[in-house]
Scaffold this active site. Structure first.
Site, PDB file in Angstrom:
ATOM      1  N   CYS A  25      70.503 -21.938 -57.693  1.00  0.00           N
ATOM      2  CA  CYS A  25      69.642 -22.205 -58.813  1.00  0.00           C
ATOM      3  C   CYS A  25      70.043 -23.185 -59.653  1.00  0.00           C
ATOM      4  O   CYS A  25      70.097 -24.443 -59.266  1.00  0.00           O
ATOM      5  CB  CYS A  25      69.623 -20.811 -59.644  1.00  0.00           C
ATOM      6  SG  CYS A  25      68.019 -20.574 -60.621  1.00  0.00           S
ATOM      7  N   HIS A  77      67.615 -17.543 -55.307  1.00  0.00           N
ATOM      8  CA  HIS A  77      68.594 -16.859 -55.453  1.00  0.00           C
ATOM      9  C   HIS A  77      68.997 -16.066 -54.020  1.00  0.00           C
ATOM     10  O   HIS A  77      68.538 -14.887 -53.943  1.00  0.00           O
ATOM     11  CB  HIS A  77      68.761 -15.938 -56.591  1.00  0.00           C
ATOM     12  CG  HIS A  77      68.856 -16.523 -57.888  1.00  0.00           C
ATOM     13  ND1 HIS A  77      69.789 -16.580 -58.872  1.00  0.00           N
ATOM     14  CD2 HIS A  77      67.710 -16.928 -58.792  1.00  0.00           C
ATOM     15  CE1 HIS A  77      69.697 -17.222 -59.873  1.00  0.00           C
ATOM     16  NE2 HIS A  77      68.246 -17.290 -59.996  1.00  0.00           N
ATOM     17  N   GLU A 104      71.690 -14.385 -53.463  1.00  0.00           N
ATOM     18  CA  GLU A 104      72.204 -12.911 -53.878  1.00  0.00           C
ATOM     19  C   GLU A 104      71.247 -11.999 -54.256  1.00  0.00           C
ATOM     20  O   GLU A 104      71.468 -10.838 -54.390  1.00  0.00           O
ATOM     21  CB  GLU A 104      73.183 -13.357 -54.917  1.00  0.00           C
ATOM     22  CG  GLU A 104      72.904 -13.189 -56.178  1.00  0.00           C
ATOM     23  CD  GLU A 104      72.332 -14.772 -56.489  1.00  0.00           C
ATOM     24  OE1 GLU A 104      72.127 -15.651 -55.632  1.00  0.00           O
ATOM     25  OE2 GLU A 104      72.246 -15.127 -57.788  1.00  0.00           O
TER      26      GLU A 104
END
EC number: 4.3.2.10
Lengths: 220, 263
Positions: free
Chosen positions: A92, A200, A202
């Site tokens: 990001c 992202h 994650e």
């Protein structure tokens, strides 16, 4: 720091606990049992890590100030990524920081590892909302081990984006994948041993865990 | 192509899930972390926790719930309820929330939204707009902002407030019709559309879902970027997967990835 260590850089930009958990799970699922995930702001730990992850949320200038506020951190990142050639992943705003300059609110110098500017996204369709927020598919621009085994294209898996600015590399070859949001938006970049994702991983469930596993196996 | 998001919302009180009917009558319905894992596995696009705990001392319980959820679910999490200070936001983000939803504090002090956006970025600042229709039959529609679970009028026009919040840096608006919440008669599509068409940021439709067609209408007619619902998911009337399949069949772009197994 020993072989197999992955340093997730902690410079006060958001929560890194869930990012660390995602990396731990991806390593476990990929059978990379020797991989150790460390959340750290220690320049020595960063410089000697086998792989480095630079997360980032918020504004470009704030994140840059956060990096600069840790003495020796930018030097350690430069050492590990540029001189030792260890795999490096920006996420990001962490990916945006790889650029030459950020144009958010003010002009801020980036790390300059992927030449280009970070500019506002301007969808051709004015009804499209900004931020670009939510799940989008990836369009692969070239082959890369980072996307190995990940279905791309309109029928592919989705990644979670939330951003109003995007990196436009000077070298088209640095763009590995884009997403369509009223035109192509840079989604994954890679130049040598340095890579970045605008989305992202994650937070991106299957696609995210697969990309993290690919990064952990990556031998550029 | 960007997909429409389906967001199950869990009302949390003292660390337990409840669902308020008209924000007043409460029913206990389980452990938020278990519910979050189930929604993650079912393909929810995001999760929303709304903390309705009255006492400030119980804040630690919420932070614990958020942190255990963030460890188990690799998907975006929005947390709202009682967010009043920059420190409240910091604590939630550090616990693992991706976005925070600001409600009463945004009404009382609009500059708080600007502070939050400056400090943490617009991407994590959601302003929750609770509105009721105040125009009579036959009049041009008008909606007013209400606080305190819909009991207190503010005199603020909902559309003007929505514009003011995005100007201060809100990255997303969660628009709840207080007339419809818990009524199961569908979103207030006029309200949703009026707000969505007035701002450049994404709008989440909320309040009143009774069936899967309501979710479709929230996007097709309400122009929302995301739809939020609680009861229909929470009491098992429809799964998130059924909701997304229904919306896709109606022609909306949905994320239908094979889901990842729960952690």
């Amino acid at each position: 720091m020993s072989a197999g260590s992955v340093a997730i850089i902690d410079y006060g930009s958001g929560n890194l606990h869930s990012a660390a958990k995602a990396f731990e799970r991806a390593a476990r699922e990929a059978g990379l049992d020797r991989t150790r995930i460390v959340v750290t702001s220690d320049p020595e730990a960063v410089a000697s890590a086998e792989r480095v992850v630079l997360p980032g949320v918020g504004a470009f200038a704030d994140c840059r100030r956060g990096l600069d506020a840790v003495p020796g951190l930018v030097e350690a990142m430069t050492e590990v990524a540029q001189r030792r050639g260890r795999p490096f992943l920006g996420i990001c705003v962490g990916m945006q920081l790889l650029a030459s300059r950020g144009l958010e609110h003010e002009i801020t110098a980036g790390l300059g590892w992927i030449p280009g500017d970070v500019a506002p996204i301007t969808p051709a369709d004015p009804s499209l909302k900004v931020p670009h927020m939510g799940w989008n598919t990836l369009d692969a621009r070239r082959d890369t081990p980072l996307l190995a085994g990940i279905p791309t294209g309109e029928g592919g898996l989705h990644a979670y984006f939330v951003h109003s600015y995007a990196l436009a590399p000077q070298e088209p070859g640095d763009v590995v994948a884009t997403s369509d949001y009223g035109g192509p938006v840079t989604a994954v970049v890679c130049r040598g041993t340095v890579a970045g994702t605008q989305f992202h991983p994650e937070k991106s469930q299957r696609l995210g865990l697969a990309l993290i596993a690919n990064f952990l196996r990556w031998r550029p | 192509m960007l997909k429409t998001r389906v967001i199950p919302c869990l009302d949390v009180k003292d660390g337990r899930v409840v669902k308020g009917v008209q924000f007043l009558a409460l029913r206990d319905a389980g452990d938020p972390v278990e519910a979050a894992k189930a929604y993650d596995a079912a393909g929810a696009d995001e999760l929303c926790f709304l903390d309705i705990t009255a006492s400030h001392e119980a804040r630690g319980i919420l932070l614990d719930v958020v942190s255990r959820t963030a460890e188990a679910c690799f998907m975006p999490l929005t947390v709202g309820g009682g967010v009043r200070t920059v420190e409240d936001i910091r604590a939630l983000l550090l616990a693992g929330a991706d976005k925070v939803s600001i409600n009463t504090a945004a009404v009382n002090n609009p500059d708080f939204v600007a502070q939050a956006a400056e400090k943490f970025g617009s991407q994590c600042v959601v302003v929750a707009i609770d509105a009721k229709r105040v125009s009579g039959e036959g009049e041009a529609p008008r909606w007013e902002i209400f606080t305190h679970g819909g009991r207190r009028a503010t005199g603020l026009d909902a559309i003007a407030f929505a514009r003011a919040m995005t100007a201060r840096g809100a990255g997303e608006l969660l628009v709840t019709s207080m007339d419809r919440d818990g009524m199961r008669s569908g979103y207030d599509l006029g309200l949703t559309r009026a707000v969505a068409d007035a701002v450049t940021v994404p709008v989440i439709a909320s309040g009143g879902v009774g069936g899967l067609d309501d979710l479709v209408a929230g996007v097709a007619q309400g122009h929302a970027s995301a739809v939020l619902a609680a009861s229909i998911f929470h009491f098992g009337e429809a799964t998130v997967g059924q909701a997304k399949a229904h919306m896709a069949a109606a022609g909306l772009a949905m994320r239908l990835d094979p889901h990842s197994p729960g952690a």
